[in-house]
Design a protein around this motif. Structure first.
Motif, short mmCIF file in Angstrom:
data_model
loop_
_atom_site.label_atom_id
_atom_site.label_comp_id
_atom_site.label_asym_id
_atom_site.label_seq_id
_atom_site.Cartn_x
_atom_site.Cartn_y
_atom_site.Cartn_z
N LYS A 70 10.62 -13.35 7.60
CA LYS A 70 9.29 -12.84 8.09
C LYS A 70 8.06 -13.08 7.07
CE LYS A 70 7.04 -8.50 9.75
NZ LYS A 70 7.21 -7.13 10.06
N THR A 71 8.34 -12.76 5.67
CA THR A 71 7.25 -13.10 4.97
C THR A 71 6.99 -14.81 4.87
OG1 THR A 71 8.30 -11.20 3.71
CG2 THR A 71 6.80 -12.79 2.34
N LEU A 72 7.85 -15.35 4.92
CA LEU A 72 7.77 -16.92 4.76
C LEU A 72 6.91 -17.55 6.09
CD1 LEU A 72 7.90 -19.28 3.14
CD2 LEU A 72 10.12 -19.66 3.94
N TRP A 73 7.06 -16.91 7.29
CA TRP A 73 6.76 -17.28 8.50
C TRP A 73 5.40 -17.58 8.68
CZ3 TRP A 73 8.05 -19.97 12.26
CH2 TRP A 73 7.32 -20.23 13.49
N PRO A 74 4.28 -17.13 8.09
CA PRO A 74 2.83 -17.41 8.07
C PRO A 74 2.51 -18.83 7.65
CG PRO A 74 2.86 -15.07 7.67
CD PRO A 74 4.48 -15.48 7.45
N VAL A 75 3.06 -19.09 6.37
CA VAL A 75 2.92 -20.37 5.64
C VAL A 75 3.84 -21.35 6.50
CG1 VAL A 75 3.42 -21.55 3.60
CG2 VAL A 75 2.81 -19.24 3.56
N VAL A 76 4.90 -21.25 7.21
CA VAL A 76 5.76 -22.35 7.96
C VAL A 76 4.77 -22.49 9.14
CG1 VAL A 76 7.82 -22.58 9.32
CG2 VAL A 76 7.88 -21.13 7.07
N GLN A 77 4.26 -21.55 9.83
CA GLN A 77 3.37 -21.66 10.81
C GLN A 77 2.11 -22.49 10.49
OE1 GLN A 77 2.58 -17.53 12.36
NE2 GLN A 77 2.97 -18.55 14.13
#
Length: 441
Positions: A70-77
């Motif tokens: 969940k924490t990494l998801w914004p950067v992955v997006q």
């Protein structure tokens, strides 16, 4: 980034049994998340991404990932399928432009966004660490503007390695992780701009820091990630001109492999390869490799072979060796002696080794030496006393200092108790409660 995100999901699934206590198949994960097995496979390979943060949360929950995905998801997006190598190249180009044109020139458009997102990913979220609170990205930008970010000499890097070695041995692993990863990134940047003459020494530094990262991740129980860092450490050592570093990396990997799900045969193979590489030159790496071999043989029940390698260890340690190199500590010899005699030696020899080891070891090895005593007690028939001592050792540690390596040794105490006798031991309940204590990560 999609490939990194998928690899992280795969690692979390592979390590699920170690972390949770039961296996998790792709089919089971499919049921828990609502994804088909084929779609999960595509996500793990980095070919697809989840379509929403809610789906990421469901995968995070199913894998007991504690918010990592969940924490990494914004950067992955934001970065999607852009390879990290391309981002690094973009970052380097932006940095050169910044240096050439001066601090008054602003970066615009995609280059600026990717540069800052790359820093966000590498300095913060990929490390799963609150580095931003210390202002690390700002500090590095200032170093770049001053044109000093690549200014470390080899002596500087040696001091950095010594600092991290001390920190790993004396501080809680979760506290050390942030700074170590930042310096690994810094040495990578130095390598990118190094001359051929500098590169060999920087490969040596890379091997040392990568080895420490493998050490740290083993303490944190992240065995898959640790294995990959050990591989990087070996590759970096082999690219350096330093044969002693090549031996030390392999010997260290063998020692730490004793605390992971690796098969005993693979540890023995790695140890013997290190010894073969060392030849007749006595170094800390050679001594570490013999330590690993003696311990592996003792655990697997080969008493006579373990004692023979222990004699070889004492003979090597008595010869000329730079005891300061790589942080070599003579207590390591006595730690191994304690381990071997706890499984297959006499009470007097085990006690002497524990006393000599405990006075010169870090917090983790001091705790493990006390657990050696618990193993020896149980091997001698004092099963309840051994479990009591193990529970006491765990209970008296500050939670931040409780590592998976300590817990691994504590579990070996129960392995010495015949299954048919376990239910009748009064200390079993307290022992199991101690081992169920949460480990900070």
């Amino acid at each position: 980034m999609a490939h990194y995100f998928g690899a992280l999901i795969r690692d979390l699934r592979d390590s699920y049994e170690l972390r949770v206590g039961e296996p998790l198949t792709v089919a089971q994960l499919s049921i828990r998340t609502g994804y088909s097995p084929s779609m999960l496979g595509a996500i793990e390979r980095g070919e697809s991404l989840p379509e929403s943060g809610l789906r990421v949360q469901s995968i995070d929950d199913a894998l007991h990932a504690d918010g990592q995905l969940k924490t990494l998801w914004p950067v992955v997006q934001r970065l999607g399928h852009c390879p990290i190598d391309d981002l690094a190249s973009t970052t380097n180009r932006a940095t050169e432009s910044y240096r050439e044109n001066g601090s008054s020139t602003l970066l615009h458009g995609d280059d600026m966004e990717r540069r800052h997102l790359f820093q966000l990913a590498t300095l913060g979220l990929l490390a799963q660490a609150p580095i931003f609170g210390a202002g690390e990205p700002i500090r590095q930008l200032l170093e770049q503007s001053l044109q000093t970010s690549e200014g470390h000499t080899i002596d500087d890097w040696e001091a950095v390695c010594a600092h991290h070695l001390y920190a790993v041995n004396n501080q809680p692993p979760a506290k050390v992780r942030d700074d170590l990863l930042v310096d690994l990134l810094a040495v990578q940047r130095s390598l990118a701009n190094a001359t051929p003459a500098q590169a060999g020494e920087l490969h040596r530094i890379t091997a040392w820091l990568s080895c420490l990262q493998g050490n740290l991740l083993t303490r944190l129980g992240e065995y898959g990630a640790a294995r990959r860092w050990w591989t990087t450490a070996r590759h970096a050592a082999d690219a350096s001109p330093d044969r002693d570093m090549q031996v030390w990396v392999r010997g260290s990997e063998a020692v730490f492999g004793l605390y992971t799900p690796r098969a005993t045969e693979s540890i023995l193979l790695l140890s013997r390869k290190a010894q073969q590489l060392a030849g007749e030159r006595v170094t800390p790496g050679l001594i570490g490799a013999v330590c690993a071999e003696a311990q592996a043989l003792a655990v697997s029940g080969h008493r006579e072979k373990a004692l023979e390698r222990l004699n070889r260890l004492h003979e090597l340690a008595g010869r000329s060796v730079n005891r300061q190199e790589f942080g070599w500590n003579p207590g390591s010899m006595w730690f191994t002696t304690s381990w071997v005699h706890s499984f297959s030696g006499t009470s007097e020899a085990a006690r002497e080794a524990r006393d000599r080891a405990a006075s010169s070891m870090g917090y983790q090895d001091q705790a493990n030496v006390r657990l050696h005593e618990a193993i020896h007690l149980s091997n001698e028939g004092g099963h309840n006393e051994g479990l009591q001592l193990a529970a006491q050792v765990i209970a008296t540690l500050e939670p931040t200092y409780l590592t998976h390596m300590i817990l691994h040794t504590a579990r070996m105490v129960l392995d010495t108790v015949p299954i048919e006798k376990r239910a009748d031991l009064p200390a079993l309940g307290d022992y199991r409660s101690a081992l169920d204590a949460p480990v900070p990560n």
